[in-house]
Design an enzyme around this catalytic site. Structure first.
Site, PDB file in Angstrom:
ATOM      1  N   ASP A   7     -12.652  -6.843   1.320  1.00  0.00           N
ATOM      2  CA  ASP A   7     -12.404  -5.775   0.361  1.00  0.00           C
ATOM      3  C   ASP A   7     -12.738  -4.443   1.028  1.00  0.00           C
ATOM      4  O   ASP A   7     -13.873  -4.236   1.469  1.00  0.00           O
ATOM      5  CB  ASP A   7     -13.298  -6.001  -0.865  1.00  0.00           C
ATOM      6  CG  ASP A   7     -12.966  -5.078  -2.030  1.00  0.00           C
ATOM      7  OD1 ASP A   7     -12.380  -3.998  -1.806  1.00  0.00           O
ATOM      8  OD2 ASP A   7     -13.324  -5.429  -3.172  1.00  0.00           O
ATOM      9  N   ASN A  62      -3.924   1.025   5.457  1.00  0.00           N
ATOM     10  CA  ASN A  62      -2.751   0.859   4.588  1.00  0.00           C
ATOM     11  C   ASN A  62      -3.109   0.360   3.192  1.00  0.00           C
ATOM     12  O   ASN A  62      -2.351   0.566   2.243  1.00  0.00           O
ATOM     13  CB  ASN A  62      -1.791  -0.127   5.263  1.00  0.00           C
ATOM     14  CG  ASN A  62      -0.662  -0.558   4.368  1.00  0.00           C
ATOM     15  OD1 ASN A  62       0.284   0.187   4.129  1.00  0.00           O
ATOM     16  ND2 ASN A  62      -0.755  -1.776   3.838  1.00  0.00           N
ATOM     17  N   SER A  85       1.216   9.089   0.850  1.00  0.00           N
ATOM     18  CA  SER A  85       2.309   9.064  -0.116  1.00  0.00           C
ATOM     19  C   SER A  85       2.801  10.486  -0.296  1.00  0.00           C
ATOM     20  O   SER A  85       2.078  11.450   0.014  1.00  0.00           O
ATOM     21  CB  SER A  85       1.797   8.517  -1.457  1.00  0.00           C
ATOM     22  OG  SER A  85       2.708   8.771  -2.503  1.00  0.00           O
ATOM     23  N   TYR A 111      -4.372   8.408  -8.435  1.00  0.00           N
ATOM     24  CA  TYR A 111      -3.584   8.140  -7.221  1.00  0.00           C
ATOM     25  C   TYR A 111      -3.299   9.441  -6.484  1.00  0.00           C
ATOM     26  O   TYR A 111      -3.502   9.541  -5.264  1.00  0.00           O
ATOM     27  CB  TYR A 111      -2.284   7.444  -7.617  1.00  0.00           C
ATOM     28  CG  TYR A 111      -1.474   6.928  -6.454  1.00  0.00           C
ATOM     29  CD1 TYR A 111      -1.775   5.709  -5.855  1.00  0.00           C
ATOM     30  CD2 TYR A 111      -0.398   7.651  -5.947  1.00  0.00           C
ATOM     31  CE1 TYR A 111      -1.042   5.229  -4.777  1.00  0.00           C
ATOM     32  CE2 TYR A 111       0.346   7.181  -4.883  1.00  0.00           C
ATOM     33  CZ  TYR A 111       0.023   5.975  -4.302  1.00  0.00           C
ATOM     34  OH  TYR A 111       0.753   5.508  -3.228  1.00  0.00           O
ATOM     35  N   LYS A 130      -4.799  10.572  -2.758  1.00  0.00           N
ATOM     36  CA  LYS A 130      -3.890  10.820  -1.635  1.00  0.00           C
ATOM     37  C   LYS A 130      -4.023  12.255  -1.116  1.00  0.00           C
ATOM     38  O   LYS A 130      -3.927  12.497   0.094  1.00  0.00           O
ATOM     39  CB  LYS A 130      -2.455  10.524  -2.047  1.00  0.00           C
ATOM     40  CG  LYS A 130      -2.194   9.059  -2.399  1.00  0.00           C
ATOM     41  CD  LYS A 130      -2.467   8.127  -1.231  1.00  0.00           C
ATOM     42  CE  LYS A 130      -2.057   6.704  -1.539  1.00  0.00           C
ATOM     43  NZ  LYS A 130      -2.267   5.780  -0.404  1.00  0.00           N
ATOM     44  N   VAL A 173       8.982   3.097  -1.853  1.00  0.00           N
ATOM     45  CA  VAL A 173       9.267   2.030  -0.891  1.00  0.00           C
ATOM     46  C   VAL A 173       9.411   0.715  -1.657  1.00  0.00           C
ATOM     47  O   VAL A 173       8.698   0.466  -2.636  1.00  0.00           O
ATOM     48  CB  VAL A 173       8.146   1.911   0.163  1.00  0.00           C
ATOM     49  CG1 VAL A 173       8.480   0.830   1.179  1.00  0.00           C
ATOM     50  CG2 VAL A 173       7.930   3.247   0.861  1.00  0.00           C
ATOM     51  N   ASP A 174      10.305  -0.120  -1.202  1.00  0.00           N
ATOM     52  CA  ASP A 174      10.624  -1.376  -1.884  1.00  0.00           C
ATOM     53  C   ASP A 174       9.553  -2.430  -1.593  1.00  0.00           C
ATOM     54  O   ASP A 174       9.729  -3.303  -0.744  1.00  0.00           O
ATOM     55  CB  ASP A 174      11.995  -1.866  -1.425  1.00  0.00           C
ATOM     56  CG  ASP A 174      12.553  -2.968  -2.311  1.00  0.00           C
ATOM     57  OD1 ASP A 174      11.924  -3.280  -3.338  1.00  0.00           O
ATOM     58  OD2 ASP A 174      13.606  -3.519  -1.972  1.00  0.00           O
ATOM     59  N   THR A 175       8.429  -2.315  -2.300  1.00  0.00           N
ATOM     60  CA  THR A 175       7.318  -3.259  -2.165  1.00  0.00           C
ATOM     61  C   THR A 175       6.830  -3.647  -3.557  1.00  0.00           C
ATOM     62  O   THR A 175       7.150  -2.976  -4.549  1.00  0.00           O
ATOM     63  CB  THR A 175       6.135  -2.642  -1.389  1.00  0.00           C
ATOM     64  OG1 THR A 175       5.541  -1.601  -2.195  1.00  0.00           O
ATOM     65  CG2 THR A 175       6.586  -2.058  -0.056  1.00  0.00           C
TER      66      THR A 175
END
Length: 271
Positions: free
Chosen positions: A75, A102, A155, A173, A177, A206-208
């Protein structure tokens, strides 16, 4: 011959999504990998987080490229656990040249059960976790005497304030960032004497699984999305698009690039 032959990369959030692609792309260029991920669920996160099976798949794909990989469940909020992971990687792989911080969460839900806990989990993971990742890496990088590269995955929310979307998760968030940019600049200044470069990468959507999930879909269905469009006529990018930028930043091709906030965002921050 790969552009990262003989190097070792430490990547957090490596079980899936962007983290897995960073690991695979670097392994394909000759790097050995220390892959860290929690592989557990936060109860404040409304989408499914990574699993043991996800991390095992990252291991399988890296080993399929004939590279060594040390995979550790840890963690990033727990500095002691993260330090133990770094020590294990160093013991087995022998050195540390590259760090990609990341690991992150983005619980941008409309009505969190515990807004205070949601805020804290985001800050603890996305900001303090990045700080822990860099700090546990520095002793080996500095003592190795080979310089190195640190990339903090940020981001467009770290460059613009339009992504908060009137949610506690969005405010946290965005705050985490933006703060990461200050952290990057401080490290870039302090570590230049050791030839260690530090930069942030700022993707748009992003496609995640962190972006494509029911909670995010519900949020987007209830918000004005006019501020969420890219300048180029594209929607979500692939993790590979971000990995290409990260790979360049950690390579010798970017040997004089440090202290930079690099958007990989199809023009989102320009619009």
């Amino acid at each position: 011959m790969g552009i990262l032959d003989g190097k070792v990369a430490f990547i957090t959030g490596a079980a899936r999504g962007q983290g897995r692609r960073h690991a695979i792309r670097m392994a394909a260029e000759g790097a050995d990998i220390l892959a860290v991920d929690l592989c557990e669920q936060y109860d404040t996160v409304p989408y499914a987080m990574s699993t043991d099976a996800d991390l095992a798949e990252t291991v399988r794909e890296v080993e399929g490229l004939d590279r060594r990989i040390v995979a550790v469940k840890a963690d990033v909020r727990d500095r002691s656990a993260l330090a133990a992971a770094a020590e294990k990687g160093l013991a087995e792989l022998g050195r540390l040249d590259i760090v990609v911080a990341n690991a992150a969460i983005a619980p941008l839900e409309l009505a969190p059960a515990s807004p205070t806990r949601s805020w804290q989990d985001i800050i603890d993971t996305n900001l303090t976790g990045v700080f822990h990742t860099v700090e546990v890496s520095l002793p080996a990088m500095i003592s190795g005497g080979n310089g190195g590269a640190i990339v903090l995955i940020n981001s467009t929310a770290g460059l613009k304030g339009t992504l908060a979307m009137k949610t506690v998760g969005g405010y946290a968030y965005s705050a985490s960032k933006h703060a990461m940019v200050g952290l990057m600049r401080a490290y870039a200044t302090e570590l230049a004497q050791h030839s260690i470069r530090v930069n942030t990468v700022h993707p748009a959507g992003v496609d995640t699984p962190m972006v494509v999930n029911p909670a995010m879909a519900e949020l987007m269905a209830n918000r004005d999305l006019s501020a969420w469009t890219n300048l180029l006529p594209v929607g979500r990018m692939s993790p590979d698009d971000i990995s290409s930028a990260v790979l360049w930043l950690v390579s010798d091709a970017a040997r004089y690039v440090t202290g930079v906030t690099l958007p990989v965002d199809a023009g989102f921050t320009t619009k």
